[in-house]
Design a protein around this motif. Structure first.
Motif, mmCIF file in Angstrom:
data_model
loop_
_atom_site.group_PDB
_atom_site.id
_atom_site.type_symbol
_atom_site.label_atom_id
_atom_site.label_comp_id
_atom_site.label_asym_id
_atom_site.label_seq_id
_atom_site.Cartn_x
_atom_site.Cartn_y
_atom_site.Cartn_z
ATOM 1 N N LEU A 65 -29.237 -35.269 -21.492
ATOM 2 C CA LEU A 65 -27.885 -36.171 -21.303
ATOM 3 C C LEU A 65 -26.877 -35.852 -22.317
ATOM 4 O O LEU A 65 -27.030 -35.541 -23.521
ATOM 5 C CB LEU A 65 -28.262 -37.650 -21.497
ATOM 6 N N LEU A 66 -25.453 -35.600 -21.904
ATOM 7 C CA LEU A 66 -24.389 -35.661 -22.753
ATOM 8 C C LEU A 66 -23.419 -36.641 -22.624
ATOM 9 O O LEU A 66 -23.010 -37.121 -21.209
ATOM 10 C CB LEU A 66 -23.501 -34.488 -22.169
ATOM 11 N N PRO A 67 -23.347 -37.699 -23.510
ATOM 12 C CA PRO A 67 -22.476 -38.770 -23.172
ATOM 13 C C PRO A 67 -21.099 -38.216 -22.987
ATOM 14 O O PRO A 67 -20.804 -37.259 -23.737
ATOM 15 C CB PRO A 67 -22.577 -39.642 -24.748
ATOM 16 N N ARG A 68 -20.427 -39.301 -22.507
ATOM 17 C CA ARG A 68 -18.725 -38.794 -22.080
ATOM 18 C C ARG A 68 -18.109 -38.500 -23.299
ATOM 19 O O ARG A 68 -17.073 -37.901 -23.220
ATOM 20 C CB ARG A 68 -18.316 -39.924 -21.119
ATOM 21 N N TRP A 69 -18.416 -39.250 -24.510
ATOM 22 C CA TRP A 69 -17.420 -39.187 -25.579
ATOM 23 C C TRP A 69 -17.701 -37.700 -26.500
ATOM 24 O O TRP A 69 -16.986 -37.515 -27.555
ATOM 25 C CB TRP A 69 -17.586 -40.590 -26.462
ATOM 26 N N VAL A 70 -18.634 -37.034 -26.177
ATOM 27 C CA VAL A 70 -18.971 -35.809 -27.053
ATOM 28 C C VAL A 70 -17.896 -34.930 -26.841
ATOM 29 O O VAL A 70 -17.295 -34.711 -26.017
ATOM 30 C CB VAL A 70 -20.362 -35.259 -26.530
ATOM 31 N N LYS A 71 -17.237 -34.406 -28.127
ATOM 32 C CA LYS A 71 -16.517 -33.264 -28.142
ATOM 33 C C LYS A 71 -16.888 -31.940 -28.278
ATOM 34 O O LYS A 71 -16.412 -31.030 -27.656
ATOM 35 C CB LYS A 71 -15.619 -33.754 -29.343
ATOM 36 N N MET A 141 -28.156 -41.701 -16.681
ATOM 37 C CA MET A 141 -27.412 -40.473 -16.060
ATOM 38 C C MET A 141 -25.982 -40.594 -16.619
ATOM 39 O O MET A 141 -25.487 -41.790 -16.880
ATOM 40 C CB MET A 141 -27.408 -40.479 -14.674
ATOM 41 N N GLU A 142 -25.180 -39.719 -17.076
ATOM 42 C CA GLU A 142 -23.985 -39.689 -17.424
ATOM 43 C C GLU A 142 -23.309 -38.353 -16.918
ATOM 44 O O GLU A 142 -24.000 -37.256 -16.821
ATOM 45 C CB GLU A 142 -23.819 -39.434 -19.033
ATOM 46 N N THR A 143 -21.883 -38.280 -16.325
ATOM 47 C CA THR A 143 -21.481 -37.378 -16.024
ATOM 48 C C THR A 143 -20.442 -36.852 -16.901
ATOM 49 O O THR A 143 -19.590 -37.580 -17.550
ATOM 50 C CB THR A 143 -20.577 -37.872 -14.668
ATOM 51 N N TYR A 144 -20.497 -35.722 -17.510
ATOM 52 C CA TYR A 144 -19.576 -35.313 -18.837
ATOM 53 C C TYR A 144 -18.667 -34.328 -18.121
ATOM 54 O O TYR A 144 -18.876 -33.288 -17.367
ATOM 55 C CB TYR A 144 -20.795 -34.269 -19.574
ATOM 56 N N ALA A 145 -17.476 -34.586 -18.841
ATOM 57 C CA ALA A 145 -16.234 -33.580 -18.369
ATOM 58 C C ALA A 145 -15.846 -33.090 -19.587
ATOM 59 O O ALA A 145 -15.466 -33.465 -20.781
ATOM 60 C CB ALA A 145 -15.209 -34.690 -17.838
ATOM 61 N N ASP A 146 -15.581 -31.595 -19.259
ATOM 62 C CA ASP A 146 -15.077 -31.026 -20.607
ATOM 63 C C ASP A 146 -13.834 -31.130 -20.606
ATOM 64 O O ASP A 146 -12.974 -31.451 -19.782
ATOM 65 C CB ASP A 146 -15.665 -29.520 -20.677
ATOM 66 N N ALA A 147 -13.213 -30.370 -21.686
ATOM 67 C CA ALA A 147 -11.764 -30.396 -21.720
ATOM 68 C C ALA A 147 -11.040 -29.511 -20.688
ATOM 69 O O ALA A 147 -9.993 -29.661 -20.492
ATOM 70 C CB ALA A 147 -11.566 -29.613 -23.156
ATOM 71 N N ALA A 148 -11.642 -28.495 -20.198
ATOM 72 C CA ALA A 148 -11.036 -27.801 -19.012
ATOM 73 C C ALA A 148 -10.938 -28.730 -17.673
ATOM 74 O O ALA A 148 -10.483 -28.005 -16.567
ATOM 75 C CB ALA A 148 -11.843 -26.443 -18.949
ATOM 76 N N GLY A 149 -11.746 -29.774 -17.606
ATOM 77 C CA GLY A 149 -11.692 -30.567 -16.424
ATOM 78 C C GLY A 149 -13.111 -30.253 -15.697
ATOM 79 O O GLY A 149 -13.196 -30.871 -14.574
ATOM 80 N N GLY A 150 -13.930 -29.454 -16.158
ATOM 81 C CA GLY A 150 -15.282 -29.310 -15.390
ATOM 82 C C GLY A 150 -16.191 -30.473 -15.676
ATOM 83 O O GLY A 150 -16.014 -30.898 -16.699
ATOM 84 N N GLU A 151 -16.804 -30.746 -14.717
ATOM 85 C CA GLU A 151 -17.824 -31.865 -14.669
ATOM 86 C C GLU A 151 -19.294 -31.286 -14.534
ATOM 87 O O GLU A 151 -19.719 -30.270 -13.744
ATOM 88 C CB GLU A 151 -17.494 -33.040 -13.861
ATOM 89 N N GLU A 248 -29.618 -22.324 -20.995
ATOM 90 C CA GLU A 248 -28.849 -23.760 -20.924
ATOM 91 C C GLU A 248 -27.554 -23.459 -19.808
ATOM 92 O O GLU A 248 -26.822 -22.509 -20.210
ATOM 93 C CB GLU A 248 -28.328 -24.261 -22.293
ATOM 94 N N LYS A 249 -27.388 -24.114 -19.064
ATOM 95 C CA LYS A 249 -26.204 -24.010 -18.129
ATOM 96 C C LYS A 249 -25.024 -24.529 -18.753
ATOM 97 O O LYS A 249 -24.884 -25.769 -19.269
ATOM 98 C CB LYS A 249 -26.546 -24.614 -16.743
ATOM 99 N N PRO A 250 -24.120 -23.911 -18.839
ATOM 100 C CA PRO A 250 -22.727 -24.524 -19.183
ATOM 101 C C PRO A 250 -22.267 -25.744 -18.506
ATOM 102 O O PRO A 250 -22.341 -25.653 -17.252
ATOM 103 C CB PRO A 250 -21.777 -23.266 -19.332
ATOM 104 N N PRO A 251 -21.508 -26.635 -18.943
ATOM 105 C CA PRO A 251 -20.909 -27.641 -18.277
ATOM 106 C C PRO A 251 -19.984 -27.071 -16.989
ATOM 107 O O PRO A 251 -19.275 -26.125 -17.354
ATOM 108 C CB PRO A 251 -20.045 -28.352 -19.175
ATOM 109 N N GLY A 252 -20.373 -27.757 -15.992
ATOM 110 C CA GLY A 252 -19.448 -27.385 -14.635
ATOM 111 C C GLY A 252 -20.236 -26.409 -13.835
ATOM 112 O O GLY A 252 -19.763 -26.017 -12.889
ATOM 113 N N ALA A 253 -21.402 -25.849 -14.403
ATOM 114 C CA ALA A 253 -22.035 -24.762 -13.666
ATOM 115 C C ALA A 253 -22.851 -25.398 -12.448
ATOM 116 O O ALA A 253 -23.306 -26.658 -12.344
ATOM 117 C CB ALA A 253 -23.281 -24.130 -14.363
ATOM 118 N N GLN A 254 -22.913 -24.728 -11.353
ATOM 119 C CA GLN A 254 -23.720 -25.174 -10.121
ATOM 120 C C GLN A 254 -25.134 -25.216 -10.540
ATOM 121 O O GLN A 254 -25.708 -24.303 -10.678
ATOM 122 C CB GLN A 254 -23.438 -24.327 -8.944
ATOM 123 N N LEU A 255 -25.658 -26.404 -10.093
ATOM 124 C CA LEU A 255 -27.208 -26.443 -10.005
ATOM 125 C C LEU A 255 -27.896 -26.125 -9.049
ATOM 126 O O LEU A 255 -27.504 -26.255 -7.897
ATOM 127 C CB LEU A 255 -27.510 -27.893 -10.461
#
Length: 258
Positions: A65-71, A141-151, A248-255
């Motif tokens: 899990l990645l909380p939404r507030w993680v930088k 569950m959490e949906t994490y969004a990175d700085a580039a807009g990937g989720e 580890e799959k990077p944020p935004g990668a297709q599962l």
């Protein structure tokens, strides 16, 4: 804790157990590791105002899990488990406990009993429900969004104190949600964390059986039914090479489960 588990049931069995309208086919998986994609079941909004029970849908998420507030995701620890006793208070989990409770389909999990002495090897156990079948771990569950807009959708499994039957192997175990409690656990609209706190308990001592298995399960590359075969723990072969870390799959990668 729960660091490896399996889902070897047929998709039809999972679909029926969780009352899912749809579920894509997937292969049996005997050694699911952190950062890999897992199936979760979540509630969706009811189709109409007259419906009392939200529909349920399956979703692929990353285990960890990645909380939404993680930088900085590289500096943040991998949260594969959440201690149920404190999850509603912890910053990483309290939003998910209130708004995004899910179920994690499983056939069982693996746990390791530490040997005596500093250099002693740990004995792995395959822990499954007596008689087999599908079970449901409590998850968040959490949906994490990175700085580039990937989720990326991510999840953790809730744990509780081990029951007396398993406490000699490890002091923690996954929280198992019974089918009769699925609706209440998934209902984040009317059921607050305090309303479902009674579900966060160990299962009865006779629910699981613990089977000693080969150290082959230590390697994430091994993923076959032979991992769950009973062995004589006194006749183990020498330990295999050290386990390679899971990619580890990077944020935004297709599962994908394939």
């Amino acid at each position: 804790m729960c660091g490896r588990f399996a889902l070897s049931a047929m998709p039809e069995e999972v679909r029926e157990f969780f009352s899912l309208m749809e579920l894509e086919d997937f292969p049996p998986r005997y050694n699911i590791a952190p950062t890999q994609p897992i199936v979760i079941v979540q509630a969706t909004e009811p189709a109409n105002e007259a419906s009392n029970r939200p529909d349920r849908q399956a979703l692929l998420v990353r285990w960890g899990l990645l909380p939404r507030w993680v930088k900085d995701t590289k500096a943040f620890p991998l949260l594969i488990n959440a201690r149920s006793e404190k999850a509603a208070e912890k910053a990483a989990f309290k939003a998910a406990m209130r708004h995004r409770r899910v179920l994690v389909p499983a056939s069982g999990f693996y746990e390791w009993r530490r040997g005596e002495g500093r250099k002693a090897r740990s004995q792995p156990f395959w822990i499954r429900p007596r008689g087999g079948g599908v079970i449901a771990f409590a998850g968040l569950m959490e949906t994490y969004a990175d700085a580039a807009g990937g989720e990326i959708d991510t999840a953790a499994i809730l744990t509780t104190a081990a029951n007396s039957a398993l406490s000699s192997i490890h002091d923690r175990m996954p929280v198992v949600i019974e089918p009769g409690d699925f609706a209440r656990w998934l209902d984040c609209r009317t059921q607050e964390p305090r309303d479902v706190a009674d579900l966060l308990r160990p299962v009865s001592d006779d629910f699981f059986e613990a089977i000693p298995v080969s150290e082959a399960v230590n390697a994430v590359a091994n993923d076959n039914a032979a991992l769950q075969e009973r062995i004589d723990p006194l006749a183990e072969t020498p330990a295999p090479a050290a386990d390679e870390p899971a990619a580890e799959k990077p944020p935004g990668a297709q599962l994908s489960l394939f």
